[in-house]
Design a protein around this motif. Structure first.
Motif, PDB file in Angstrom:
ATOM      1  N   ARG A  31      12.427  43.633 -18.400  1.00 14.24           N
ATOM      2  CA  ARG A  31      11.187  43.756 -19.178  1.00 14.24           C
ATOM      3  C   ARG A  31       9.963  43.405 -18.330  1.00 14.24           C
ATOM      4  O   ARG A  31       8.965  44.129 -18.340  1.00 14.24           O
ATOM      5  N   ALA A  34       9.215  46.180 -15.828  1.00 15.18           N
ATOM      6  CA  ALA A  34       8.589  47.336 -16.488  1.00 15.18           C
ATOM      7  C   ALA A  34       7.128  47.052 -16.800  1.00 15.18           C
ATOM      8  O   ALA A  34       6.251  47.893 -16.558  1.00 15.18           O
ATOM      9  N   GLU A  35       6.846  45.855 -17.326  1.00 18.23           N
ATOM     10  CA  GLU A  35       5.461  45.501 -17.658  1.00 18.23           C
ATOM     11  C   GLU A  35       4.581  45.470 -16.416  1.00 18.23           C
ATOM     12  O   GLU A  35       3.439  45.944 -16.441  1.00 18.23           O
ATOM     13  N   TYR A  60      12.775  49.416 -19.487  1.00 20.39           N
ATOM     14  CA  TYR A  60      12.623  49.021 -20.889  1.00 20.39           C
ATOM     15  C   TYR A  60      13.903  49.289 -21.683  1.00 20.39           C
ATOM     16  O   TYR A  60      14.323  48.489 -22.507  1.00 20.39           O
ATOM     17  N   CYS A  63      16.527  46.742 -20.792  1.00 21.04           N
ATOM     18  CA  CYS A  63      16.149  45.482 -21.423  1.00 21.04           C
ATOM     19  C   CYS A  63      16.576  45.469 -22.889  1.00 21.04           C
ATOM     20  O   CYS A  63      17.186  44.505 -23.359  1.00 21.04           O
ATOM     21  N   LYS A 165       4.340  52.274 -24.274  1.00 22.46           N
ATOM     22  CA  LYS A 165       4.256  50.813 -24.249  1.00 22.46           C
ATOM     23  C   LYS A 165       3.963  50.254 -25.646  1.00 22.46           C
ATOM     24  O   LYS A 165       4.572  49.268 -26.072  1.00 22.46           O
ATOM     25  N   ASN A 169       6.805  48.107 -27.545  1.00 18.38           N
ATOM     26  CA  ASN A 169       6.456  46.721 -27.860  1.00 18.38           C
ATOM     27  C   ASN A 169       6.656  46.405 -29.338  1.00 18.38           C
ATOM     28  O   ASN A 169       6.971  45.269 -29.690  1.00 18.38           O
TER      29      ASN A 169
END
Length: 195
Positions: A31, A34-35, A60, A63, A165, A169
């Motif tokens: 995670r 990716a962020e 993602y 994750c 995203k 999220n």
């Protein structure tokens, strides 16, 4: 062999020997990676911007898969069942199993400690279903061709990482809330068993 060797006084050494539950660190690592890639996206040139979508989405996805499987394992333990080890990669099936087991467990959880109401869980199922339809076995964003030699992605021309995203999220927030609930219940079970 020295590929995975630790080096004394090397500031890049990753200290992994102390981790009791490595699942949490695996999912957090995917995670975070990716962020960080998404946060650096605007600094990249065009070929990199187009190419980076594959590892970002794969990170993602991985994750999510690790986190949900770990939550199933922990939910089983909290329920007094033999923990399940899920070997398939279908996100929707993993989600449905987690949601089912969590729903049963949440019947025993004090409402103030249930941070993931059923409405939130129903809402994200559609996002997980869409992800599963595009990448059912975790190959689509990992390999350019499937096992039959065909291109992995045929029906998509553009992917907005900003939109991705936002949507992912939403899913991660619900999963984080399930995790928080299970953490509280695990502490409760520890307190009860030590009393």
């Amino acid at each position: 062999m020295a590929l995975f060797k630790g080096i004394i006084f090397d500031k890049t050494n990753a200290d992994i020997g102390w981790m009791n539950n490595q699942s949490a660190f695996y999912s957090h690592g995917y995670r975070t990676a990716a962020e960080k890639l998404i946060n650096e996206y605007d600094k990249l040139g065009m070929p990199e911007k187009d190419a980076i979508v594959f590892p970002v989405i794969f990170l993602y996805r991985h994750c999510l898969e690790i986190e949900m499987k770990d939550l199933i394992y922990r939910t089983d333990r909290c329920s007094g069942n033999t923990p399940s080890e899920i070997t398939h990669h279908e996100l929707l099936k993993v989600w449905d199993e987690l949601d089912n087991k969590y729903s049963k467990l949440s019947e025993y959880i004090y409402p103030d400690y249930n941070f993931s109401p059923i409405e939130d869980r129903k809402e994200i199922r559609g996002i997980i279903k869409e992800f599963n339809e595009i990448d059912g076995q975790s190959f689509t964003f990992r390999y350019p061709r499937n096992k039959k030699g065909n291109g992995s992605i045929k029906s998509i021309d553009y992917i907005s990482l900003n939109n991705f995203k936002i949507e992912i999220n939403r899913v991660l927030n619900v999963i984080d809330n399930i995790n928080e609930t299970i953490c509280h219940y695990e502490v409760h079970l520890e307190e009860v068993s030590s009393a």
